[in-house]
Design an enzyme around this catalytic site. Sequence first.
Site, short mmCIF file in Angstrom:
data_model
loop_
_atom_site.label_atom_id
_atom_site.label_comp_id
_atom_site.label_asym_id
_atom_site.label_seq_id
_atom_site.Cartn_x
_atom_site.Cartn_y
_atom_site.Cartn_z
N ILE A 48 0.86 -1.29 0.11
CA ILE A 48 -0.27 -0.29 0.30
C ILE A 48 0.64 1.27 0.10
CG2 ILE A 48 -1.70 1.45 1.72
CD1 ILE A 48 -2.51 -1.45 2.82
N CYS A 49 1.26 2.24 -0.85
CA CYS A 49 1.40 3.59 -0.85
C CYS A 49 0.99 4.28 -0.93
CB CYS A 49 2.14 3.33 -2.48
SG CYS A 49 2.82 5.29 -2.77
N VAL A 50 0.68 4.71 0.87
CA VAL A 50 -0.01 5.65 1.63
C VAL A 50 1.24 6.52 1.66
CG1 VAL A 50 -2.30 6.09 3.12
CG2 VAL A 50 -1.81 4.43 2.07
#
Length: 116
Positions: A48-50
């Site tokens: 996940i890219c957050v």
Amino acid sequence: MLAEHTPFYGGVFRCRLVIDSDFPNKPPKGYFLTKIFHPNVAQPSGEICVNTLKRDWNPAKWSLAHIFSIIKCLLIVPFPESALNEEAGRLFMESYDEFFSQAKLYTQIHSRPNAD
């Protein structure tokens, strides 16, 4: 529960947080274990890219509830500008209806309550 207007509505998504010995000074890494078609989720790793879990991480304000709330918000409002899944990011920007259909199909196939 997610809003009905998202392609992820009704899905049950399993996630994993990897917390290393530098936590909370270093953010955890988040992964979807459930296959998902989303601009901010790499395939096939599920990473996940957050930004909140990366450059905006604040060790003084973390909580598991906050981290999972951020991931839930990402399902409601993706950020295609920082896409890990280029195809999903491109479709989101160029043809939202196609993105929605593809993401909804993944949700229906992979994120059923009894799916592994």
